[in-house]
Design a protein around this motif. Structure first.
Motif, PDB file in Angstrom:
ATOM      1  N   ILE A  42     117.773 -18.441 -52.112  1.00 39.57           N
ATOM      2  CA  ILE A  42     118.077 -19.183 -50.880  1.00 39.57           C
ATOM      3  C   ILE A  42     116.908 -20.106 -50.502  1.00 39.57           C
ATOM      4  O   ILE A  42     117.111 -21.285 -50.180  1.00 39.57           O
ATOM      5  N   LEU A  43     115.698 -19.581 -50.585  1.00 42.57           N
ATOM      6  CA  LEU A  43     114.528 -20.414 -50.247  1.00 42.57           C
ATOM      7  C   LEU A  43     114.397 -21.575 -51.233  1.00 42.57           C
ATOM      8  O   LEU A  43     114.101 -22.712 -50.838  1.00 42.57           O
ATOM      9  N   ASP A  44     114.660 -21.302 -52.506  1.00 36.96           N
ATOM     10  CA  ASP A  44     114.601 -22.368 -53.520  1.00 36.96           C
ATOM     11  C   ASP A  44     115.668 -23.436 -53.268  1.00 36.96           C
ATOM     12  O   ASP A  44     115.417 -24.632 -53.453  1.00 36.96           O
ATOM     13  N   ALA A  45     116.850 -22.988 -52.882  1.00 42.19           N
ATOM     14  CA  ALA A  45     117.949 -23.948 -52.641  1.00 42.19           C
ATOM     15  C   ALA A  45     117.600 -24.854 -51.457  1.00 42.19           C
ATOM     16  O   ALA A  45     117.855 -26.059 -51.488  1.00 42.19           O
ATOM     17  N   VAL A  46     117.029 -24.261 -50.402  1.00 39.43           N
ATOM     18  CA  VAL A  46     116.630 -25.068 -49.245  1.00 39.43           C
ATOM     19  C   VAL A  46     115.535 -26.053 -49.647  1.00 39.43           C
ATOM     20  O   VAL A  46     115.563 -27.234 -49.265  1.00 39.43           O
ATOM     21  N   ALA A  47     114.580 -25.578 -50.472  1.00 36.21           N
ATOM     22  CA  ALA A  47     113.504 -26.471 -50.945  1.00 36.21           C
ATOM     23  C   ALA A  47     114.075 -27.627 -51.772  1.00 36.21           C
ATOM     24  O   ALA A  47     113.638 -28.774 -51.649  1.00 36.21           O
ATOM     25  N   ALA A  48     115.082 -27.321 -52.602  1.00 37.31           N
ATOM     26  CA  ALA A  48     115.694 -28.363 -53.435  1.00 37.31           C
ATOM     27  C   ALA A  48     116.355 -29.428 -52.558  1.00 37.31           C
ATOM     28  O   ALA A  48     116.246 -30.632 -52.824  1.00 37.31           O
ATOM     29  N   LEU A  49     117.030 -28.991 -51.498  1.00 42.57           N
ATOM     30  CA  LEU A  49     117.650 -29.967 -50.598  1.00 42.57           C
ATOM     31  C   LEU A  49     116.583 -30.782 -49.876  1.00 42.57           C
ATOM     32  O   LEU A  49     116.716 -32.004 -49.747  1.00 42.57           O
ATOM     33  N   ARG A  50     115.542 -30.091 -49.419  1.00 39.22           N
ATOM     34  CA  ARG A  50     114.492 -30.797 -48.668  1.00 39.22           C
ATOM     35  C   ARG A  50     113.814 -31.861 -49.531  1.00 39.22           C
ATOM     36  O   ARG A  50     113.314 -32.857 -49.003  1.00 39.22           O
ATOM     37  N   ALA A  51     113.795 -31.624 -50.857  1.00 41.58           N
ATOM     38  CA  ALA A  51     113.168 -32.578 -51.773  1.00 41.58           C
ATOM     39  C   ALA A  51     114.049 -33.799 -52.042  1.00 41.58           C
ATOM     40  O   ALA A  51     113.614 -34.779 -52.640  1.00 41.58           O
TER      41      ALA A  51
END
Lengths: 309, 309
Positions: A42-51
C-alpha cells in the motif's frame, strides 16, 4: 486529490482522482503476502502515484483502500482476508501515520460497486455482483452504498437455493457460492490449471459431462443471485464483475440461458426482463480503486456519499 | 387529519390519523366483491370515520388506500387484485372526485410495512414479511419505503429455494410462496376448513405425516425469506405479519427451529443472530391502514416519506 487502492490477491490497483471525479493517474503493483507485506504494498502504491507527474505539487486529501475480508464499518480494521495471508490487521492505524492523511478502509466488493456505479454514470440503482473465489454483492442507490444495519448487505453468496446441492465452505448445502464461487467450482473440478473456470468452460464445450454439470451449476448460481438482487431490492441493473467475468460473453450467454428458461416458466419473471438488466463490468476497469477513492473522500466529508440502512 | 384504509379480502380497516401520527378513530367493514363493491366499501369506510365524534369539524387532507394487487407506482390504478374480484380498477379516479381530497393507492404489503415501522417507532431498517395467501415483503429504512427501480422491491415470494420443490402458481418450482404461501399450503393440504393452516398445524401436532411435511415446508420457506431479507438488505429486524401470523408462537417456534438449524451448520449464519431479529406484528394492529394514511400524507407532500431506488 483523492487516492484509491484496490488490494487484490495478486495485484494492487491504485488511482488518483481529481476533485471532479476523473482519474488522473494509475499504478499497478504485485501484492505482497501477509500483513507486513500488504502494508508495504500500500505504501509503495501511494509512492508510485505520488511520483506521477500528474500529481506534482498536488494536495493529497485522503486515501481509500478496498480490500477483501470483513471490515467492521468505520473501523479501518481488516479480518479474515485469507487470500492476502491476513488474519487481522488494523490497516488504517498501520498506514495513516506514515501517509499523513485520512485513510478509510472498505470491503473490496463494496468499493467496486461504488466505483462501477460512478463509471456507469447512471443515476438508477445498481446491484454489483462479484464473481470471484467467493460470491458477494453490493447495492448502490442515489450514488450511495447500501451498507445495511450491520454492514452485511449483499452477502447473498450464502443463500441456499438447493437443499440437495453441494456443501458450501460455510457449512450449508446449495449456497449460491457453493454452486458459482470460483473456489468451489475449482475444488469440484479438481484438476490443476492456472485458469480453472476457463478450463471448465473449455471442457464443457468439448462435451465433458462433469464440466457441463459444473458450468450449469455456475450459471444457475449466478442467475439465482441476479434474481435475488432484483426481486428483493429491485435494482435497475445488475453489473457483474470479478475474475470469472473475464469469460465475457461465454459467461453471459450461459447465465442468460438460465434467466431465459425461468422467464419461459414464469410470466412474473418474464415481466422483469432480467437478461436486459445484466451488464458485465469492462475488463480492466478500475472500479474498485475508484470506489475506494470515493469512500476515502466520503470519510473526509467532502462528497455526499452517505451510508444508509 | 389523514385517513388510511386497508382493503382486505374479507374486511376493510380504516383509521384517522392526527397530524402528530396518532390514530384518533378506527372503523371496520366487510369488503364487497368486485370493482363497484370495493369502491362502495371505500366510500362507506370514509363515511364511517367522518361520522366519528373525534373527527367532528376536522379537515380531512388526504386518503391513502392499501389494497392487494399490482399498483403502478403513482398511478392510483389497481391490477390483478384477485382476492377482491378486481381485474383492473382506476381506484383513485373512482373515489377522489366523490371524496374531494387527494387519494393515493399503494400495495397493501408496502402500506403494512410502513405502518409497522411507524408502530414500532424504531429508527432501524426493517423488513416486513407478509405471510398470507401469497408471500411478499417490503423494506423500510429511515422511515421510508424502499420501492426499488420499478416498484417491485420485496417480491421475494417468487425466489426458488428448491429445484425439486412443488410447482408454484407462477410456474417455477420451489418458490418460497409455493412452500410457505397460505394458498399453496391449503391447496396441498386439500381438505375443507375455514382455517386450513391452523388445521395443518393441529394435524402435524397430532402426528399426521402429510401435515408435518407441509408445516416443515412452510417454516423453511419463511426461514428462507428471512435470510433473503437479512443477507441482501441487512435489515435490522424482520417483522412477520399477515393472516398466518395469527398462529403466533406456534409459527414462530417452527421458524426459529429452522433458523437455529442453519445457524448450527454455518458460523456465518450464526453470526447474524437471525432468531433474535424476528418479531411478529401484534394481531389486530392497524399497520396497513396506518401505513396507507402515511402514504396519503406523503402524496400531499407534508411528511417526508420519500421513495428511493
Amino acid at each position: 486529490m483523492r487516492l484509491g487502492l484496490d488490494v487484490g490477491g495478486t495485484k494492487t490497483d491504485a488511482v488518483a482522482m481529481a476533485p471532479n471525479g476523473t482519474i488522473v493517474a494509475r499504478a499497478r503493483l504485485a501484492t505482497g503476502w501477509g500483513a507486513d507485506a500488504v502494508v508495504r504494498t500500500i505504501l509503495d502504491a501511494v509512492a508510485a502515484l505520488r511520483a506521477d507527474p500528474a500529481l506534482a505539487a498536488a494536495d493529497i486529501r485522503s486515501v481509500g483502500i478496498g480490500i477483501p475480508g470483513r471490515i467492521e464499518p468505520g473501523s479501518g480494521r481488516v479480518e479474515h482476508a485469507v487470500n492476502l495471508g491476513v488474519e487481522t490487521l488494523d490497516l488504517a492505524a498501520a498506514v495513516a501515520p506514515v501517509l499523513g492523511v485520512a485513510v478509510r478502509v472498505e470491503n473490496d466488493v463494496k468499493a467496486a460497486a461504488l466505483g462501477a456505479a460512478s463509471l456507469r454514470g447512471a443515476a438508477q440503482s445498481m446491484g454489483y455482483l462479484n464473481l470471484g473465489t467467493g460470491i458477494a454483492a453490493a447495492i448502490v442507490t442515489d450514488g450511495a452504498l447500501w451498507r445495511g444495519a450491520r454492514g452485511g448487505a449483499g452477502e447473498i453468496g450464502h443463500l441456499s437455493i438447493d437443499p440437495a446441492g453441494p456443501v458450501c465452505r460455510c457449512g450449508q448445502r446449495g449456497c449460491i457460492e457453493a454452486l458459482a464461487g470460483g473456489g468451489a467450482v475449482s475444488a469440484r473440478w479438481g484438476k490443476p490449471g492456472a485458469l480453472p473456470i476457463r478450463d471448465v468452460f473449455d471442457a464443457a464445450d468439448a462435451g465433458d459431462p462433469v464440466a457441463v454439470r459444473l458450468r450449469t451449476d455456475l450459471a444457475r448460481g449466478v442467475a439465482a443471485a441476479i434474481r435475488v438482487l432484483v426481486l428483493t431490492a429491485d435494482v435497475d441493473t445488475v453489473v457483474l464483475g470479478g475474475g470469472i467475468t473475464t469469460l465475457g460473453t461465454r459467461l453471459q450467454g450461459e447465465v442468460a440461458a438460465h434467466l431465459d428458461a425461468s422467464a419461459r416458466e414464469s410470466a412474473f419473471l418474464r415481466s422483469l426482463q432480467l437478461v436486459a438488466r445484466v451488464e458485465i463490468l469492462p475488463v480492466g476497469a478500475p472500479a474498485a480503486a475508484l470506489g475506494a477513492a470515493l469512500i476515502g473522500a466520503e470519510a473526509a466529508g467532502e462528497r455526499e456519499v452517505v451510508s444508509r440502512g
